[in-house]
Enzyme design. Structure first.
Site, mmCIF file in Angstrom:
data_model
loop_
_atom_site.group_PDB
_atom_site.id
_atom_site.type_symbol
_atom_site.label_atom_id
_atom_site.label_comp_id
_atom_site.label_asym_id
_atom_site.label_seq_id
_atom_site.Cartn_x
_atom_site.Cartn_y
_atom_site.Cartn_z
ATOM 1 N N HIS A 14 -3.200 -0.097 13.465
ATOM 2 C CA HIS A 14 -3.552 0.827 13.173
ATOM 3 C C HIS A 14 -4.500 1.530 14.222
ATOM 4 C CE1 HIS A 14 -1.568 0.171 9.208
ATOM 5 N NE2 HIS A 14 -1.359 1.931 9.456
ATOM 6 N N ASP B 273 6.714 -9.053 11.745
ATOM 7 C CA ASP B 273 4.731 -9.241 11.572
ATOM 8 C C ASP B 273 4.740 -10.567 12.104
ATOM 9 O OD1 ASP B 273 3.035 -9.572 9.785
ATOM 10 O OD2 ASP B 273 3.482 -7.833 9.026
ATOM 11 N N ASP C 198 5.818 0.278 11.197
ATOM 12 C CA ASP C 198 4.099 0.582 9.956
ATOM 13 C C ASP C 198 3.485 -1.017 10.322
ATOM 14 O OD1 ASP C 198 2.395 1.006 7.641
ATOM 15 O OD2 ASP C 198 4.195 0.068 6.552
ATOM 16 N N PHE D 75 0.392 -1.192 -0.015
ATOM 17 C CA PHE D 75 0.312 -0.054 0.503
ATOM 18 C C PHE D 75 0.261 1.576 0.224
ATOM 19 C CE2 PHE D 75 -1.719 -3.431 2.401
ATOM 20 C CZ PHE D 75 -3.663 -3.778 2.031
ATOM 21 N N GLY E 151 -1.612 -10.990 8.779
ATOM 22 C CA GLY E 151 -2.955 -9.143 8.380
ATOM 23 C C GLY E 151 -2.898 -9.139 10.191
ATOM 24 N N SER F 182 5.064 -8.544 17.644
ATOM 25 C CA SER F 182 6.214 -7.134 18.153
ATOM 26 C C SER F 182 6.047 -7.715 18.968
ATOM 27 C CB SER F 182 4.997 -6.440 16.837
ATOM 28 O OG SER F 182 6.540 -4.733 17.971
ATOM 29 N N ASP G 135 1.494 6.284 8.176
ATOM 30 C CA ASP G 135 0.461 6.329 7.884
ATOM 31 C C ASP G 135 0.071 7.531 9.170
ATOM 32 O OD1 ASP G 135 -0.647 4.112 5.800
ATOM 33 O OD2 ASP G 135 -0.313 3.160 7.564
#
Length: 221
Positions: free
Chosen positions: A145, A72, A142, A20, A76, A125, A171
């Protein structure tokens, strides 16, 4: 001195990869990674997805003779789950029905010829950060959110940025209308500035680059 820019093949690999990050922000990230690489310390990102931004960190790390690390769980983030705007059905493992971006990430690095310059840390994380004790030249936040996830990424990784190193936050959207997509990273950005340990270097759309100017405050037990 003009900002460092990736070679055409690296930029093409970045633009071809699933993800993205817009090209303008990618160029700013690359310039920051090249600068941070001069410290001779690893470059780390939180939030791999399919490796689009990892390409840029890996190439900067290759030039500097350091390692890029990417963290990660590959299941997702919130907005990438089924039914949400950023969901991609191609990232779902058909056998278990859950997202798994690790295979796409590995293909991305292979196509770019950068596999040997990256260490993939597969897991949550906060768990990985709790075990970490190596200074970092750059931390790129990143990941998730929400305040929970963005805050944990900052708390877990920002203390490891070496003095003179860079904290990059993606972001960052100050507008309250962007509550779901960018307000948590914005609040992390404000925390970093208010800590007195970081100063702003550059702003490129939603990408913020901060430099550590003071040693991290020891955690209170």
């Amino acid at each position: 001195m003009p900002a460092a820019a990736p070679k055409p093949d690296i930029l093409a690999a970045f633009e071809a990869a699933k993800g993205f990050m817009p090209t303008g922000e990618g160029l700013a990230l690359y310039a920051a990674a090249v600068e941070a690489g001069r410290l001779g310390l690893p470059l780390l990102e939180v939030g791999t997805y399919c490796g689009r931004s990892t390409i840029l960190l890996a190439d900067a790390a290759r030039q500097a003779g350091v390692t890029a690390l990417t963290v990660d769980h590959h299941r997702g983030s919130e907005e990438q789950q089924p039914g949400w705007e950023y969901h991609d059905p191609e990232t779902v493992d058909p056998e278990i029905g859950l997202m798994d971006t690790l295979p796409a990430f590995r293909r991305t690095l292979h196509r770019a010829g950068l596999e040997e310059h990256v260490v993939a840390l597969v897991g949550r994380s906060p768990q990985i950060a709790a075990l970490w004790n190596t200074p970092l030249g750059l931390v790129f936040v990143d990941g998730g959110h929400t305040d929970e996830h963005a805050g944990a990424d900052y708390e877990g990784w920002a203390p490891h940025v070496a003095v003179g190193g860079l904290l990059v936050i993606h972001d960052v959207f100050p507008d309250p209308a962007d509550e779901f997509t960018g307000q948590a990273p914005y609040r992390v950005y404000l925390r970093a500035l208010e800590s007195g340990e970081f100063t702003e270097v550059s702003v490129t759309d939603s990408l913020r680059v901060l430099r550590r100017t003071e040693a991290a405050t020891p955690a209170r037990g």
